[in-house]
Design an enzyme around this catalytic site. Structure first.
Site, PDB file in Angstrom:
ATOM      1  N   ASP A   1       0.836  -1.196   0.000  1.00  0.00           N
ATOM      2  CA  ASP A   1       0.000   0.000   0.000  1.00  0.00           C
ATOM      3  C   ASP A   1       0.872   1.248   0.000  1.00  0.00           C
ATOM      4  OD1 ASP A   1      -2.959   1.121   0.928  1.00  0.00           O
ATOM      5  OD2 ASP A   1      -1.305   2.283   1.787  1.00  0.00           O
TER       6      ASP A   1
ATOM      7  N   TYR B   1       2.847  10.048  -0.499  1.00  0.00           N
ATOM      8  CA  TYR B   1       3.956   9.466   0.260  1.00  0.00           C
ATOM      9  C   TYR B   1       5.305   9.735  -0.412  1.00  0.00           C
ATOM     10  CZ  TYR B   1       0.313   6.586   2.532  1.00  0.00           C
ATOM     11  OH  TYR B   1      -0.799   6.132   3.197  1.00  0.00           O
TER      12      TYR B   1
ATOM     13  N   LYS C   1      -2.998   5.808  -4.083  1.00  0.00           N
ATOM     14  CA  LYS C   1      -4.083   6.725  -3.749  1.00  0.00           C
ATOM     15  C   LYS C   1      -3.908   8.077  -4.443  1.00  0.00           C
ATOM     16  CE  LYS C   1      -3.756   4.769   0.892  1.00  0.00           C
ATOM     17  NZ  LYS C   1      -2.321   4.422   0.796  1.00  0.00           N
TER      18      LYS C   1
ATOM     19  N   HIS D   1      -7.763   9.629  -1.332  1.00  0.00           N
ATOM     20  CA  HIS D   1      -7.087   9.666  -0.047  1.00  0.00           C
ATOM     21  C   HIS D   1      -7.907  10.350   1.057  1.00  0.00           C
ATOM     22  CE1 HIS D   1      -2.631   9.272   1.294  1.00  0.00           C
ATOM     23  NE2 HIS D   1      -3.432   9.055   2.307  1.00  0.00           N
TER      24      HIS D   1
ATOM     25  N   VAL E   1      10.122  -0.485   8.958  1.00  0.00           N
ATOM     26  CA  VAL E   1      11.310  -0.611   8.111  1.00  0.00           C
ATOM     27  C   VAL E   1      12.325  -1.541   8.764  1.00  0.00           C
ATOM     28  CG1 VAL E   1      11.029   1.626   6.989  1.00  0.00           C
ATOM     29  CG2 VAL E   1      12.349   1.476   9.109  1.00  0.00           C
TER      30      VAL E   1
ATOM     31  N   ASN F   1       5.191  -9.085  12.106  1.00  0.00           N
ATOM     32  CA  ASN F   1       3.830  -8.636  11.823  1.00  0.00           C
ATOM     33  C   ASN F   1       3.078  -9.579  10.891  1.00  0.00           C
ATOM     34  OD1 ASN F   1       4.192  -6.386  13.429  1.00  0.00           O
ATOM     35  ND2 ASN F   1       4.617  -4.999  11.725  1.00  0.00           N
TER      36      ASN F   1
END
Length: 280
Positions: free
Chosen positions: A46, A51, A76, A112, A237, A245
């Protein structure tokens, strides 16, 4: 093959329930972060125009060697506050995102923010529908829409978003919005699913449940999302955390766990209120 389960969107497209987000990851670091995520087993990535890391993300996708059909890529549209958006604006920006990503098609294209006071999101979403019809996006949706924004969209257009990506974590469980989504076949996707680490992962309730299951607090919160039926896109990161995760499929929260986590919902937002947001 990825072990991540999928959710069927309202147009039949399959979307992985757990993905990798790159918000606040500089473009120069995005390639390595996304490459690590793909190596770990993520297949949903995503990003977003604002960004500033679509190029870095695209480089990692291209270098991965993973067949395009196995990847799910979201970006987005950033509807800048400096102008009211037209169909041509939207198509221009979509083309720019595709070019930066190095792709001919994205799997999901989101608006967005609603920015309803500029009264252009209906035009934007109608143009999104054209993009899907052209085959250059497989599904379209929105981000940060509230119930009134969605009601107007459904009442005044033929567009039913496949996804609404919203701030959602145990301190902001968004029950009303999730219920609206469920009634209208809209998938709920959580941004900041771990509460940006701002106290949530140190909460005593979460820590106790983590100890009970022999898991980390982050794994408990992500498992909560999955069992609610949300799509979640955690960001990191750090390679070990990226892998951690994803390791949330070997256990389940029980009814007591879910009740305890439900008690953490206090309406706390970490990001902007969608009804007030007007930046950039």
């Amino acid at each position: 093959m990825s072990m991540v389960p999928t959710i069927t969107l309202n147009n039949g497209v399959e979307m992985p329930q757990l993905g990798f987000g790159v918000w606040q990851v500089p473009d120069a670091e995005a390639t390595a972060a996304v490459a690590t995520a793909l190596e770990a087993g993520y297949r949903s990535i995503d990003t977003a125009a604002v960004y500033g890391n679509e190029e870095g993300t695209g480089k990692a996708l291209a270098a991965s060697g993973i067949p395009r059909a196995e990847l799910f890529v979201t970006t987005k549209l950033w509807n800048s506050a400096s102008e009211t958006w037209t169909r041509d604006n939207v198509l221009r920006e979509f083309d720019a995102s595709l070019d930066k990503l190095g792709l001919d098609q994205v799997d999901l294209y989101l608006l967005h923010w609603p920015r309803a006071f500029r009264d252009d999101y209906l035009t934007i979403l109608r143009t999104f529908a054209e993009i899907v019809a052209s085959g250059r996006a497989r599904a379209i949706g929105v981000s940060n829409f509230q119930v009134p924004h969605l009601e107007r969209l459904l009442d005044e257009t033929s567009v039913v978003p496949a996804v609404n990506q919203i701030e959602l974590h145990p301190n902001l469980a968004q029950a009303e919005l999730r219920a609206f989504h469920a009634r209208h076949g809209i998938t709920t996707e959580a941004w900041s699913p771990l509460g940006q680490g701002k106290g949530l992962l140190e909460d005593a309730t979460i820590a106790g449940i983590a100890a009970k299951h022999g898991r980390t607090p982050a794994q408990i919160v992500l498992r909560w999302h999955l069992q609610l039926g949300n799509v979640a896109i955690p960001k990191s990161v750090t390679p070990s955390r990226i892998r951690e995760n994803l390791d949330v499929f070997g256990f389940e929260l029980d009814a007591d766990d879910l009740r305890a986590i439900a008690g953490l919902d206090n309406g706390t937002r970490l990001g902007p209120d969608p009804d007030e947001f007007d930046q950039y």
